[in-house]
Design an enzyme around this catalytic site. Structure first.
Site, PDB file in Angstrom:
ATOM      1  N   HIS A   1      45.489  54.402 131.762  1.00 21.73           N
ATOM      2  CA  HIS A   1      44.249  54.932 131.962  1.00 21.73           C
ATOM      3  C   HIS A   1      43.627  54.948 133.093  1.00 21.73           C
ATOM      4  O   HIS A   1      43.527  53.856 133.796  1.00 21.73           O
ATOM      5  CB  HIS A   1      43.364  54.039 130.833  1.00 21.73           C
ATOM      6  CG  HIS A   1      43.380  54.351 129.473  1.00 21.73           C
ATOM      7  ND1 HIS A   1      44.469  54.032 128.465  1.00 21.73           N
ATOM      8  CD2 HIS A   1      42.708  55.266 128.630  1.00 21.73           C
ATOM      9  CE1 HIS A   1      44.189  54.520 127.233  1.00 21.73           C
ATOM     10  NE2 HIS A   1      42.928  55.259 127.222  1.00 21.73           N
TER      11      HIS A   1
ATOM     12  N   ASN B   1      50.776  48.719 135.335  1.00 25.72           N
ATOM     13  CA  ASN B   1      49.535  49.027 134.276  1.00 25.72           C
ATOM     14  C   ASN B   1      49.215  47.915 133.612  1.00 25.72           C
ATOM     15  O   ASN B   1      47.987  47.395 133.288  1.00 25.72           O
ATOM     16  CB  ASN B   1      50.284  50.029 133.396  1.00 25.72           C
ATOM     17  CG  ASN B   1      49.015  50.323 132.493  1.00 25.72           C
ATOM     18  OD1 ASN B   1      47.863  50.511 132.818  1.00 25.72           O
ATOM     19  ND2 ASN B   1      49.540  50.766 131.060  1.00 25.72           N
TER      20      ASN B   1
END
Length: 317
Positions: free
Chosen positions: A106, A142
């Site tokens: 994201h 991430n």
């Protein structure tokens, strides 16, 4: 309705979206599903700009209201989808992520935009799972280093009204790697780094910007425990550095409100007017052109302890 990023979100300030430099203009996608000339893609509480060459967002910019956060429980609001307004052929889809070590990282975090009424928060959560809002992030990066600035935004306590403007995006360089699954698979360009800029109104009414760069290099991919020991302030950069790395032109207020002021640009300080960087004097706001020699002189004029105090004053992790 997808209004997207709102420039006047912060009280008493209007903060424009970053603009592509001349070098970037030719790489900006005109989404086929938007009106001609409308290149910024709006979502609920955030907007983004797409690259033609990388098929990834150049930046994603969000309005964050931590005072109105909603909890979207279970598996709700987490379904990844192809944004047909942008076009399937213009974005990285699930093929690049399935069965690979690369996550759908994201850019604008899902929980950053889940605010407002419950229904609005649920729709915003779903919107954040557009493939256009994802970028190639190794699973170790991430779930480790990149989690540090994300959690800092979620736990932010210094903003007036708990409102933030959060801008973020990938950094591509001449040293980027490419991922491929083999013959017939179009190679996907992997960002060398990611940046995040947080701008907010402090309790005293001043505008403040904190900017960060995290490199997705070999060292970061080796470990999964970095978030337990790294300190966010050590990744802080000037707004000028963001501009140089990304090719984006940021709102001038993001220069003057960033306390790190050692580079050419609106945030530089004339050494002749330099007095004490740990206090808010006219010298702090003075704009000028700094050469390498004046930058070196400015650094020598400031004691190391004073610099640490200045950084700590506005560091929030």
């Amino acid at each position: 309705m997808r209004k997207g990023y709102q420039e006047n979100f912060l009280t008493n300030f209007s903060l424009a979206l970053p603009q592509p430099s001349l070098a970037l203009e030719g790489d900006i996608l005109q989404p086929p599903g938007l009106s001609h000339g409308q290149k910024v893609v709006p979502y609920i509480h955030f907007s983004l700009l797409m690259s033609i060459s990388t098929k990834q967002a150049i930046y994603s910019a969000a309005n964050v209201d931590n005072s109105a956060q909603q909890t979207i429980s279970g598996g709700k609001g987490r379904k990844w989808f192809i944004d047909e307004r942008v076009g399937r052929e213009n974005q990285i889809t699930n093929d690049a992520y399935t069965g690979t070590p690369w996550d759908r990282g994201h850019l604008t975090r899902r929980t950053a935009v889940t605010w407002g009424s419950y229904n609005t928060a649920l729709e915003a959560s779903n919107d954040s799972c557009a493939y256009t809002n994802a970028s190639m992030q190794h699973k170790h990066f991430n779930e480790d280093e990149w989690r540090v600035p994300e959690l800092a935004v979620a736990k932010f306590k210094l903003a007036k009204g708990n409102k933030l403007v959060v801008m973020t995006g990938p950094i591509f360089t001449t040293c980027d790697r490419y991922f491929t699954k083999g013959i017939g698979f179009t190679p996907v360009r992997i960002p060398s780094a990611f940046w995040k800029a947080i701008t907010y109104v402090a309790i005293n009414g001043d505008l403040v910007t904190s900017a960060y760069i995290f490199f997705q290099d070999t060292d970061t991919l080796k470990t999964t425990k970095a978030k337990q020991r790294i300190q966010l302030r050590h990744f802080r950069v000037t707004t000028t550095e963001l501009q140089l790395w990304t090719g984006l032109v940021f709102d001038e207020q993001m220069f003057d409100s960033n306390p790190l002021k050692f580079y050419d640009g609106p945030e530089t300080i004339r050494v002749s007017e330099l007095k004490d960087l740990s206090t808010k004097t006219k010298a702090l706001l003075a704009a000028g052109v700094a050469t390498a020699q004046t930058i070196k002189a400015a650094r020598h004029k400031m004691k190391l302890d004073s610099l640490y105090e200045l950084v700590d004053e506005l560091s929030w992790y």
